[in-house]
Design a protein around this motif. Structure first.
Motif, PDB file in Angstrom:
ATOM      1  N   ILE A 117      10.214 -23.839 -22.123  1.00 48.27           N
ATOM      2  CA  ILE A 117      11.242 -24.424 -21.247  1.00 48.27           C
ATOM      3  C   ILE A 117      11.144 -25.948 -21.233  1.00 48.27           C
ATOM      4  CG2 ILE A 117      12.039 -24.621 -18.860  1.00 48.27           C
ATOM      5  CD1 ILE A 117      11.242 -21.696 -18.470  1.00 48.27           C
ATOM      6  N   LEU A 118       9.918 -26.468 -21.091  1.00 43.52           N
ATOM      7  CA  LEU A 118       9.735 -27.919 -21.051  1.00 43.52           C
ATOM      8  C   LEU A 118      10.087 -28.563 -22.390  1.00 43.52           C
ATOM      9  CD1 LEU A 118       6.425 -28.232 -18.984  1.00 43.52           C
ATOM     10  CD2 LEU A 118       8.750 -28.773 -18.249  1.00 43.52           C
ATOM     11  N   PHE A 119       9.801 -27.854 -23.475  1.00 43.29           N
ATOM     12  CA  PHE A 119      10.152 -28.390 -24.804  1.00 43.29           C
ATOM     13  C   PHE A 119      11.674 -28.525 -24.937  1.00 43.29           C
ATOM     14  CE2 PHE A 119      11.418 -27.592 -29.226  1.00 43.29           C
ATOM     15  CZ  PHE A 119      10.803 -28.678 -29.845  1.00 43.29           C
ATOM     16  N   VAL A 120      12.384 -27.487 -24.501  1.00 44.62           N
ATOM     17  CA  VAL A 120      13.848 -27.518 -24.575  1.00 44.62           C
ATOM     18  C   VAL A 120      14.404 -28.608 -23.663  1.00 44.62           C
ATOM     19  CG1 VAL A 120      15.961 -26.219 -24.104  1.00 44.62           C
ATOM     20  CG2 VAL A 120      14.008 -25.082 -25.199  1.00 44.62           C
ATOM     21  N   LEU A 121      13.862 -28.704 -22.442  1.00 44.45           N
ATOM     22  CA  LEU A 121      14.327 -29.743 -21.522  1.00 44.45           C
ATOM     23  C   LEU A 121      13.988 -31.135 -22.039  1.00 44.45           C
ATOM     24  CD1 LEU A 121      13.410 -28.186 -18.051  1.00 44.45           C
ATOM     25  CD2 LEU A 121      15.679 -28.378 -19.092  1.00 44.45           C
ATOM     26  N   GLY A 122      12.866 -31.243 -22.744  1.00 44.95           N
ATOM     27  CA  GLY A 122      12.469 -32.536 -23.296  1.00 44.95           C
ATOM     28  C   GLY A 122      13.437 -33.056 -24.335  1.00 44.95           C
TER      29      GLY A 122
END
Length: 199
Positions: free
Chosen positions: A132-137
């Motif tokens: 999730i954090l990778f996609v949001l990043g």
């Protein structure tokens, strides 16, 4: 920035108080009370709870200073201390001692159930958060990504913390009932055979 810091502070305070209220609530099987009642009960035991939590942490840290294995052993041994305080009103080092009494002879059973379930849920969850954090990043600037990180951790914490607390409570209650049975103490009912809890 002030608003973010204030939100983090509120999250920390709520994460400290909520376990007290959850434990008190799940122990009231036949006599449920309102949220405000549990909140008042929890705040009254806040400082004894904080002291037991500090002692538990110091014991675990002391074990890890010796080596990993003593640290894990001591962390599991005193893992019921908070439940002993909140539900039996046994305070300070006496709570840690009583926790050790309940776990004596069942250390491996408690370890496998505590760590096993935590790993079973925690590892997939950790991977999910990373994704999730990778996609949001890829979509958000660094400042908003930091806020999103706090928000995601807070959401998962709110959802999963009660589950872990209830599960650990069931292990505590079953271990206590076995201890009472083995020591000849009076029990209101025989230990229940719960899946993944009873050994």
């Amino acid at each position: 920035l002030f608003q973010i810091d204030f939100i983090i502070l509120l999250y920390i305070l709520s994460s400290i108080l909520s376990p007290l209220e959850i434990v008190l609530a799940i122990n009231s099987d036949n006599n449920p009370l309102g949220f405000s009642a549990y909140y008042k009960m929890g705040t009254k035991k806040f400082f004894p709870y904080l002291w037991v939590a500090i002692l538990t942490g110091l014991v675990a840290i002391g074990g890890f200073l010796l080596f990993i294995i003593p640290g894990i052993f001591l962390a599991i041994t005193v893992s019921f201390s908070v439940y002993v305080l909140l539900l039996e009103d046994v305070r300070g080092m006496d709570a840690l001692t009583k926790s050790a009494s309940y776990i004596r002879g069942r250390w491996w059973a408690v370890f496998v159930r505590s760590i096993g379930v935590a790993a079973l849920i925690g590892i997939p969850l950790f991977i999910l958060v990373i994704i999730i954090l990778f996609v949001l990043g890829l979509m958000l600037p660094k400042e908003l990504l930091t806020v999103a990180n706090y928000g995601i951790n807070a959401i998962f914490g709110v959802l999963l913390t009660p589950l872990f607390i209830v599960y650990q409570f069931l292990i505590y209650r079953y271990s206590k009932e076995l201890y009472n049975k083995n020591t000849g103490a009076v029990m209101s009912a025989p230990p229940k055979k719960w899946p993944f809890i009873a050994a």
